[in-house]
Design an enzyme around this catalytic site. Structure first.
Site, PDB file in Angstrom:
ATOM      1  N   GLN A   1      38.324  29.885  25.071  1.00 42.56           N
ATOM      2  CA  GLN A   1      39.507  29.780  25.926  1.00 42.56           C
ATOM      3  C   GLN A   1      39.133  29.206  27.294  1.00 42.56           C
ATOM      4  N   THR A   2      38.200  29.886  27.974  1.00 43.40           N
ATOM      5  CA  THR A   2      37.862  29.526  29.352  1.00 43.40           C
ATOM      6  C   THR A   2      37.263  28.121  29.444  1.00 43.40           C
TER       7      THR A   2
ATOM      8  N   SER B   1      40.762  32.404  34.845  1.00 47.38           N
ATOM      9  CA  SER B   1      41.866  33.346  35.095  1.00 47.38           C
ATOM     10  C   SER B   1      43.219  32.719  34.787  1.00 47.38           C
TER      11      SER B   1
ATOM     12  N   GLY C   1      31.074  33.121  24.340  1.00 51.23           N
ATOM     13  CA  GLY C   1      29.880  33.696  23.729  1.00 51.23           C
ATOM     14  C   GLY C   1      29.777  33.252  22.278  1.00 51.23           C
TER      15      GLY C   1
ATOM     16  N   ARG D   1      12.724  65.574  37.950  1.00 55.34           N
ATOM     17  CA  ARG D   1      12.142  65.151  39.218  1.00 55.34           C
ATOM     18  C   ARG D   1      12.202  66.272  40.256  1.00 55.34           C
TER      19      ARG D   1
ATOM     20  N   GLN E   1      22.850  65.129  45.696  1.00 61.33           N
ATOM     21  CA  GLN E   1      22.628  64.541  44.362  1.00 61.33           C
ATOM     22  C   GLN E   1      23.803  64.918  43.445  1.00 61.33           C
TER      23      GLN E   1
ATOM     24  N   ARG F   1      26.976  63.004  44.035  1.00 60.69           N
ATOM     25  CA  ARG F   1      26.959  61.605  43.569  1.00 60.69           C
ATOM     26  C   ARG F   1      26.959  61.548  42.040  1.00 60.69           C
TER      27      ARG F   1
ATOM     28  N   GLY G   1      12.836  55.427  43.101  1.00 61.00           N
ATOM     29  CA  GLY G   1      12.045  54.219  42.809  1.00 61.00           C
ATOM     30  C   GLY G   1      11.939  53.944  41.321  1.00 61.00           C
TER      31      GLY G   1
ATOM     32  N   GLU H   1      37.130  38.855  30.133  1.00 60.53           N
ATOM     33  CA  GLU H   1      38.389  39.415  29.613  1.00 60.53           C
ATOM     34  C   GLU H   1      39.358  39.718  30.741  1.00 60.53           C
TER      35      GLU H   1
HETATM   36  C1  LIG Z   1      28.113  43.621  25.220  1.00 57.32           C
HETATM   37  C2  LIG Z   1      29.004  44.738  25.519  1.00 57.32           C
HETATM   38  C3  LIG Z   1      30.512  44.394  25.379  1.00 57.32           C
HETATM   39  C4  LIG Z   1      31.168  45.543  24.764  1.00 57.32           C
HETATM   40  C5  LIG Z   1      32.660  45.357  24.652  1.00 57.32           C
HETATM   41  C6  LIG Z   1      33.093  45.973  23.451  1.00 57.32           C
HETATM   42  C7  LIG Z   1      33.836  45.295  22.582  1.00 57.32           C
HETATM   43  C8  LIG Z   1      34.476  43.982  22.906  1.00 57.32           C
HETATM   44  C9  LIG Z   1      34.169  42.971  21.863  1.00 57.32           C
HETATM   45  C10 LIG Z   1      33.823  41.741  22.189  1.00 57.32           C
HETATM   46  C11 LIG Z   1      33.761  41.352  23.631  1.00 57.32           C
HETATM   47  C12 LIG Z   1      32.376  40.938  23.975  1.00 57.32           C
HETATM   48  C13 LIG Z   1      32.150  40.239  25.027  1.00 57.32           C
HETATM   49  C14 LIG Z   1      33.215  39.907  26.001  1.00 57.32           C
HETATM   50  C15 LIG Z   1      33.769  38.555  25.783  1.00 57.32           C
HETATM   51  C16 LIG Z   1      34.738  38.183  26.838  1.00 57.32           C
HETATM   52  C17 LIG Z   1      35.661  37.153  26.314  1.00 57.32           C
HETATM   53  C18 LIG Z   1      36.572  36.537  27.357  1.00 57.32           C
HETATM   54  O1  LIG Z   1      36.392  36.678  28.513  1.00 57.32           O
HETATM   55  S1  LIG Z   1      37.850  35.648  26.724  1.00 57.32           S
HETATM   56  C19 LIG Z   1      38.723  34.998  28.086  1.00 57.32           C
HETATM   57  C20 LIG Z   1      39.532  36.035  28.784  1.00 57.32           C
HETATM   58  N1  LIG Z   1      40.381  35.433  29.761  1.00 57.32           N
HETATM   59  C21 LIG Z   1      41.209  36.110  30.467  1.00 57.32           C
HETATM   60  O2  LIG Z   1      41.286  37.322  30.385  1.00 57.32           O
HETATM   61  C22 LIG Z   1      42.136  35.327  31.348  1.00 57.32           C
HETATM   62  C23 LIG Z   1      42.949  36.178  32.281  1.00 57.32           C
HETATM   63  N2  LIG Z   1      44.234  35.569  32.538  1.00 57.32           N
HETATM   64  C24 LIG Z   1      45.373  35.935  31.905  1.00 57.32           C
HETATM   65  O3  LIG Z   1      45.358  36.810  31.051  1.00 57.32           O
HETATM   66  C25 LIG Z   1      46.656  35.249  32.329  1.00 57.32           C
HETATM   67  O4  LIG Z   1      46.409  33.985  32.803  1.00 57.32           O
HETATM   68  C26 LIG Z   1      47.386  36.064  33.382  1.00 57.32           C
HETATM   69  C27 LIG Z   1      46.520  36.413  34.566  1.00 57.32           C
HETATM   70  C28 LIG Z   1      47.911  37.336  32.731  1.00 57.32           C
HETATM   71  C29 LIG Z   1      48.576  35.271  33.935  1.00 57.32           C
HETATM   72  O5  LIG Z   1      49.375  34.832  32.893  1.00 57.32           O
HETATM   73  P1  LIG Z   1      50.552  33.795  33.153  1.00 57.32           P
HETATM   74  O6  LIG Z   1      50.065  32.642  33.897  1.00 57.32           O
HETATM   75  O7  LIG Z   1      51.223  33.533  31.875  1.00 57.32           O
HETATM   76  O8  LIG Z   1      51.426  34.471  34.225  1.00 57.32           O
HETATM   77  P2  LIG Z   1      52.416  35.553  34.606  1.00 57.32           P
HETATM   78  O9  LIG Z   1      53.576  34.827  35.175  1.00 57.32           O
HETATM   79  O10 LIG Z   1      51.687  36.482  35.499  1.00 57.32           O
HETATM   80  O11 LIG Z   1      52.882  36.281  33.288  1.00 57.32           O
HETATM   81  C30 LIG Z   1      54.050  35.929  32.593  1.00 57.32           C
HETATM   82  C31 LIG Z   1      54.562  37.137  31.876  1.00 57.32           C
HETATM   83  O12 LIG Z   1      53.649  37.452  30.815  1.00 57.32           O
HETATM   84  C32 LIG Z   1      53.236  38.801  30.905  1.00 57.32           C
HETATM   85  N3  LIG Z   1      51.880  38.859  30.362  1.00 57.32           N
HETATM   86  C33 LIG Z   1      50.775  38.290  30.843  1.00 57.32           C
HETATM   87  N4  LIG Z   1      49.734  38.567  30.040  1.00 57.32           N
HETATM   88  C34 LIG Z   1      50.203  39.289  29.020  1.00 57.32           C
HETATM   89  C35 LIG Z   1      49.588  39.880  27.875  1.00 57.32           C
HETATM   90  N5  LIG Z   1      48.280  39.766  27.639  1.00 57.32           N
HETATM   91  N6  LIG Z   1      50.378  40.584  27.034  1.00 57.32           N
HETATM   92  C36 LIG Z   1      51.700  40.761  27.282  1.00 57.32           C
HETATM   93  N7  LIG Z   1      52.335  40.209  28.368  1.00 57.32           N
HETATM   94  C37 LIG Z   1      51.579  39.503  29.207  1.00 57.32           C
HETATM   95  C38 LIG Z   1      53.319  39.106  32.366  1.00 57.32           C
HETATM   96  O13 LIG Z   1      53.402  40.481  32.590  1.00 57.32           O
HETATM   97  C39 LIG Z   1      54.587  38.379  32.744  1.00 57.32           C
HETATM   98  O14 LIG Z   1      55.647  39.189  32.295  1.00 57.32           O
HETATM   99  P3  LIG Z   1      57.031  39.187  33.074  1.00 57.32           P
HETATM  100  O15 LIG Z   1      56.724  39.571  34.496  1.00 57.32           O
HETATM  101  O16 LIG Z   1      57.840  40.233  32.382  1.00 57.32           O
HETATM  102  O17 LIG Z   1      57.573  37.818  32.983  1.00 57.32           O
HETATM  103  C1  LIG Z   2      29.387  37.150  30.357  1.00 55.14           C
HETATM  104  C2  LIG Z   2      30.676  36.420  30.194  1.00 55.14           C
HETATM  105  C3  LIG Z   2      31.170  36.202  28.913  1.00 55.14           C
HETATM  106  C4  LIG Z   2      32.345  35.478  28.716  1.00 55.14           C
HETATM  107  N1  LIG Z   2      32.773  35.220  27.458  1.00 55.14           N
HETATM  108  C5  LIG Z   2      33.863  34.435  27.265  1.00 55.14           C
HETATM  109  C6  LIG Z   2      34.286  34.093  25.944  1.00 55.14           C
HETATM  110  O1  LIG Z   2      33.696  34.516  24.943  1.00 55.14           O
HETATM  111  N2  LIG Z   2      35.354  33.283  25.809  1.00 55.14           N
HETATM  112  C7  LIG Z   2      36.044  32.803  26.881  1.00 55.14           C
HETATM  113  O2  LIG Z   2      37.004  32.066  26.682  1.00 55.14           O
HETATM  114  N3  LIG Z   2      35.680  33.142  28.141  1.00 55.14           N
HETATM  115  C8  LIG Z   2      34.616  33.931  28.351  1.00 55.14           C
HETATM  116  N4  LIG Z   2      34.227  34.270  29.635  1.00 55.14           N
HETATM  117  C9  LIG Z   2      34.984  33.768  30.769  1.00 55.14           C
HETATM  118  C10 LIG Z   2      35.767  34.845  31.488  1.00 55.14           C
HETATM  119  O3  LIG Z   2      36.843  35.279  30.733  1.00 55.14           O
HETATM  120  C11 LIG Z   2      36.240  34.305  32.850  1.00 55.14           C
HETATM  121  O4  LIG Z   2      35.088  34.043  33.616  1.00 55.14           O
HETATM  122  C12 LIG Z   2      37.130  35.322  33.514  1.00 55.14           C
HETATM  123  O5  LIG Z   2      38.383  35.363  32.892  1.00 55.14           O
HETATM  124  C13 LIG Z   2      37.312  35.039  35.023  1.00 55.14           C
HETATM  125  O6  LIG Z   2      37.820  33.780  35.224  1.00 55.14           O
HETATM  126  P1  LIG Z   2      37.153  32.743  36.239  1.00 55.14           P
HETATM  127  O7  LIG Z   2      35.730  32.601  35.881  1.00 55.14           O
HETATM  128  O8  LIG Z   2      38.035  31.558  36.209  1.00 55.14           O
HETATM  129  O9  LIG Z   2      37.235  33.426  37.645  1.00 55.14           O
HETATM  130  P2  LIG Z   2      38.084  32.932  38.878  1.00 55.14           P
HETATM  131  O10 LIG Z   2      39.523  33.108  38.595  1.00 55.14           O
HETATM  132  O11 LIG Z   2      37.652  31.602  39.310  1.00 55.14           O
HETATM  133  O12 LIG Z   2      37.651  34.023  39.935  1.00 55.14           O
HETATM  134  C14 LIG Z   2      36.973  33.749  41.156  1.00 55.14           C
HETATM  135  C15 LIG Z   2      37.514  34.681  42.248  1.00 55.14           C
HETATM  136  O13 LIG Z   2      38.857  34.341  42.537  1.00 55.14           O
HETATM  137  C16 LIG Z   2      39.691  35.479  42.518  1.00 55.14           C
HETATM  138  N5  LIG Z   2      41.032  35.087  42.050  1.00 55.14           N
HETATM  139  C17 LIG Z   2      41.349  34.249  41.034  1.00 55.14           C
HETATM  140  N6  LIG Z   2      42.679  34.146  40.889  1.00 55.14           N
HETATM  141  C18 LIG Z   2      43.229  34.952  41.827  1.00 55.14           C
HETATM  142  C19 LIG Z   2      44.570  35.277  42.181  1.00 55.14           C
HETATM  143  N7  LIG Z   2      45.605  34.802  41.514  1.00 55.14           N
HETATM  144  N8  LIG Z   2      44.770  36.133  43.195  1.00 55.14           N
HETATM  145  C20 LIG Z   2      43.720  36.664  43.845  1.00 55.14           C
HETATM  146  N9  LIG Z   2      42.424  36.392  43.554  1.00 55.14           N
HETATM  147  C21 LIG Z   2      42.187  35.548  42.562  1.00 55.14           C
HETATM  148  C22 LIG Z   2      39.000  36.446  41.562  1.00 55.14           C
HETATM  149  O14 LIG Z   2      39.349  37.780  41.865  1.00 55.14           O
HETATM  150  C23 LIG Z   2      37.532  36.154  41.838  1.00 55.14           C
HETATM  151  O15 LIG Z   2      37.130  36.932  42.937  1.00 55.14           O
HETATM  152  C24 LIG Z   2      33.062  34.996  29.836  1.00 55.14           C
HETATM  153  C25 LIG Z   2      32.586  35.251  31.138  1.00 55.14           C
HETATM  154  C26 LIG Z   2      31.412  35.954  31.318  1.00 55.14           C
HETATM  155  C27 LIG Z   2      30.910  36.186  32.709  1.00 55.14           C
END
Ligand SMILES: CCCCC/C=C\C/C=C\C/C=C\CCCCC(=O)SCCNC(=O)CCNC(=O)[C@H](O)C(C)(C)COP(=O)(O)OP(=O)(O)OC[C@H]1O[C@@H](n2cnc3c(N)ncnc32)[C@H](O)[C@@H]1OP(=O)(O)O
Ligand SMILES: Cc1cc2nc3c(=O)[nH]c(=O)nc-3n(C[C@H](O)[C@H](O)[C@H](O)COP(=O)(O)OP(=O)(O)OC[C@H]3O[C@@H](n4cnc5c(N)ncnc54)[C@H](O)[C@@H]3O)c2cc1C
Length: 663
Positions: free
Chosen positions: A137-138, A144, A177, A310, A330, A333, A401, A424
């Site tokens: 996705q990213t 974000s 990933g 300790r 301790q 915390r 340490g 996420e």
């Molecule tokens: C090794 C240890 C790990 C252990 C973990 C255990 C298990 C996990 C298993 C695997 C994971 C392992 C590793 C981690 C991998 C990580 C993978 C990733 O990172 S994937 C990429 C993730 N990316 C993001 O999370 C991006 C974040 N951004 C967003 O979600 C959206 O852009 C947004 C910030 C929510 C904004 O969305 P949008 O631009 O559409 O804007 P809004 O106008 O704010 O929203 C419109 C509307 O939609 C509603 N909404 C938004 N999101 C959702 C949702 N998810 N579901 C339902 N509704 C949603 C929002 O509330 C608005 O509603 P309304 O106000 O009523 O119109």
């Molecule tokens: C270890 C790791 C694994 C990942 N795995 C995956 C994967 O498997 N698949 C995938 O698709 N992605 C993956 N990602 C990406 C990850 O989901 C994004 O990095 C994450 O969603 C944050 O987005 P960004 O990097 O664009 O941060 P940015 O949005 O650029 O954030 C930078 C700074 O800006 C601030 N900021 C951004 N927007 C706003 C706002 N609207 N208002 C106020 N502050 C704001 C944030 O708080 C932050 O301090 C991974 C990332 C990491 C670090």
């Protein structure tokens, strides 16, 4: 030789049934049995050894991860493990790997966003690992802001295909990933373009690599993005970069549960909310909340056991010095972190229930609880990961340490865990989503009845003016007093933000201007959810001698610790007076004394093997010093007495100093 338990005297002090607590922690007798059996299986198998990770080069580390993942799969197949057992095995192997994304995101994305036919085609391949998937996705330019993604998927009606393309450098997929070196397929998110019109972001199944020789398919450029924070740690994962150059995929590889494109090139939207395109993120946020208690409890287990081993200062008449766990500082915390681990365990359980409930409702076309599920998963993911990452670092400091040594297990645990605050969904961005939900709720008061976790807003008139009735420190043990204080604080902070917002002509401008206050209101709301669910948990019957009492102590510590930490909020909103704050602090101190004799038993209840803990400081028998001493000699730097490089860099220096001295 008989093993001496250096913590036996601590274990003897405990006032509750540890075995019963183990079952509460695990969730059920079945969950305990499963967890216990699989963790021991992993711990006893040298194929899953992990103590050398921080010393390997990136290439060796990664190859070793590939070996372990293949070995884990072989074990799963050979032993005919169920899906549940297999997931536990991967958990206890405890090494971030491409399989996390395959099972954790690729499979759920197909399940959640694929049609029945798509699921029938792709899931059997994924379940047998005949294909390996990632979640792409990213991008380099946007993470974000999902709506800002630039990759395009343009429908070609001539060939009935989508053309997936990366039009700019910033549209390169970046971070997924498993993508860098392993995945054969991706769920790639791209802008759907049909008939020249942009329909927003959707998921597509794209094959990346040949299933014969693993080479990238034509039009695909793919690789690893490079070393990340810490030694070992998350560097076992191949986070990747990916560019598409007009890559063609069949039309039926667009995930079509939410919207469809017909053979004729017509775009159709299903009867489900568009936000379901974000559904995989909701699912994973929920699993991340459940995982937070695991990571925090691990760090707390290490810090608690070591704090009992300790000793520092305080010897009387030549007697032993004071165990550092007996210092009040301790305790103040450490014990809130112990309480947080339990609080997060229960909130994770509850959130799993909420997620299952919303999924069932969605299947029955009831979308009413989706906004709440989004707000809860986003907010609790943010709150628990921030507290866990900070908590692991605090545990490192609590170990002095020795906590800084890799053999304490804490540096690697922190380095692996801390990106959970970013991936996420960045934690601040997620709290702003909660704030939007809160502001919407306040603006609709009187029109729409708030329910579920926001139900307290139905009593907003009372909560805006109620006065705290606490008169003695013990009164703070009354769940109603605690709950009302937290509800009043959350309600007052939200209402204050809403009032301030109403002073702006443009609500978006106002939201941006007040965003720091809005984040604080969101934190107050999420803390209230955790507190209220902990209190609810204790209203159930909990078997086992003294178990419920211990949990009550922990619940009160968690709640009063939050009250103490955020007393500025409680005081400025007038929910409590300085006198109430001081009484809460008195009560907290007394609770620390109650938890002290039970501290070791409370971390034993996590039932972690020494293998899983991966920490000399946290080992079950507390025999820390000989183990630290032995481990030092295992370091490759100690392979030779005189280091490599002596003749080149040390000796000439020493010789030169002698000549200078004679001058
Ligand atoms: C090794 C240890 C790990 C252990 C973990 C255990 C298990 C996990 C298993 C695997 C994971 C392992 C590793 C981690 C991998 C990580 C993978 C990733 O990172 S994937 C990429 C993730 N990316 C993001 O999370 C991006 C974040 N951004 C967003 O979600 C959206 O852009 C947004 C910030 C929510 C904004 O969305 P949008 O631009 O559409 O804007 P809004 O106008 O704010 O929203 C419109 C509307 O939609 C509603 N909404 C938004 N999101 C959702 C949702 N998810 N579901 C339902 N509704 C949603 C929002 O509330 C608005 O509603 P309304 O106000 O009523 O119109
Ligand atoms: C270890 C790791 C694994 C990942 N795995 C995956 C994967 O498997 N698949 C995938 O698709 N992605 C993956 N990602 C990406 C990850 O989901 C994004 O990095 C994450 O969603 C944050 O987005 P960004 O990097 O664009 O941060 P940015 O949005 O650029 O954030 C930078 C700074 O800006 C601030 N900021 C951004 N927007 C706003 C706002 N609207 N208002 C106020 N502050 C704001 C944030 O708080 C932050 O301090 C991974 C990332 C990491 C670090």
């Amino acid at each position: 030789m008989e093993r001496v338990d250096h913590l036996a005297h601590e274990r003897n002090k405990s006032e509750f049934d540890v075995d019963a607590m183990k079952i509460v922690w695990a969730g059920s007798p079945h969950a305990f049995e499963l967890s216990d059996r699989i963790s021991k299986l992993v711990a006893s198998d040298p194929g899953f050894r992990k103590d050398n990770r921080t010393m390997l080069s990136r290439k060796d580390l990664f190859k070793n991860t590939l070996r372990k993942a293949a070995y884990a799969w072989k074990t799963i197949v050979d032993l005919h493990l169920s899906e549940e057992e297999a997931a536990k095995l991967r958990f206890y192997v405890d090494e971030p790997a491409y399989t996390d994304l395959h099972w954790g995101m690729f499979v759920p994305a197909i399940k959640g966003q694929g049609t029945d036919e798509q699921q029938q085609k792709w899931l059997p391949l994924a379940y047998k690992m005949q294909i390996i998937g990632c979640y792409a996705q990213t991008e380099l330019g946007h993470g974000s802001n999902v709506q800002g993604l630039e990759t395009t998927a343009t429908f070609d009606p001539q060939t009935d295909e989508f053309i997936i393309h990366s039009p700019t450098l910033t549209s390169s997929k970046w971070w997924p990933g498993g993508l860098g070196k392993v995945a054969t397929h991706a769920i790639a998110y791209a802008r759907l373009i049909v008939g020249g019109r942009d329909y927003g972001v959707n998921g597509f199944i794209v094959q990346l690599r040949s299933l014969e020789d693993h080479s990238p398919l034509p039009g695909i450029t793919v690789g690893d993005i490079g070393m990340k924070f810490g030694n070992g740690a998350y560097n076992t994962m191949d986070n990747g970069v990916l560019q598409f150059d007009h890559v063609r995929i069949p039309r039926d590889q667009m995930l079509m549960r939410v919207s469809q494109v017909t053979r004729e090139g017509k775009y159709k939207q299903s009867d489900v909310p568009r936000q379901l395109v974000y559904g995989t993120m909701v699912y994973v946020r929920q699993t991340i909340v459940a995982d937070a208690s695991c990571a925090l409890s691990r760090a707390v287990c290490i810090a608690t056991r070591y704090s009992a081993v300790r000793r520092q200062f305080g010897s009387q008449n030549g007697g032993p010095e004071t165990q550092v766990i007996d210092y009040k500082t301790q305790q103040s915390r450490l014990f809130p972190l112990l309480a947080s681990a339990y609080a997060f365990r229960f909130i994770g359980e509850w959130l799993k229930w909420l997620y299952t409930d919303v999924t069932q409702r969605l299947q029955a076309n009831d979308f009413s609880t989706l906004p709440e599920a989004h707000a809860c998963t986003a907010g609790l993911k943010s709150l628990t990961t921030t507290a866990t990452a900070d908590g692991i670092e605090e545990c490192r400091k609590l170990c002095g340490g020795h906590g800084y040594l890799c053999s304490s297990g804490l540096p690697e645990l922190f380095a692996v865990y801390v990106p959970a605050c970013t991936y996420e969904g960045d934690n601040t961005v997620l709290l702003l989503q909660v704030a939007r939900f809160l502001m919407k709720t306040v603006s609709q008061l009187g029109v729409k009845k708030p329910v579920g976790t926001i139900g307290y807003m139905t009593r907003v008139d009372h909560l805006m003016q109620c006065r705290c009735g606490v008169q003695r420190a013990e009164d703070w043990l009354n769940p109603s007093a605690l709950l009302e204080a937290f509800e009043a604080r959350a309600a007052r902070m939200s209402v204050a933000c809403a009032q301030n917002l109403s002073n702006f002509d443009n609500p978006e401008e106002g939201f941006a201007e007040l965003s720091a206050d809005l984040v604080e209101a969101a934190v107050a709301h999420c803390q209230l959810i955790i507190v209220s669910k902990f209190i609810e948990k204790l209203q159930q019957e909990i078997p086992g001698k003294g178990v419920k009492q211990q949990l009550e102590v922990l619940c009160n510590i968690y709640t009063l610790f939050l009250l103490h930490k955020h007393q500025g909020d409680f005081l400025s909103t007038g929910c409590i007076t300085p006198k109430h704050a001081s009484l809460a602090n008195d009560q907290l101190r007394s609770l620390y004394s109650q938890v002290r004799p039970n501290a070791i038993a409370l971390v034993d209840a996590f039932n972690y093997t020494d293998h899983f803990l991966g920490s000399i400081l946290g080992c079950y028998d507390g025999n820390v010093y000989p183990k630290l001493y032995e481990a030092a000699w295992e370091d490759p730097l100690n392979d030779s007495v005189v280091p490599d490089g002596y003749h080149q860099y040390i000796r000439p220096l020493l010789k030169q100093q002698i000549r200078t001295a004679r001058l």
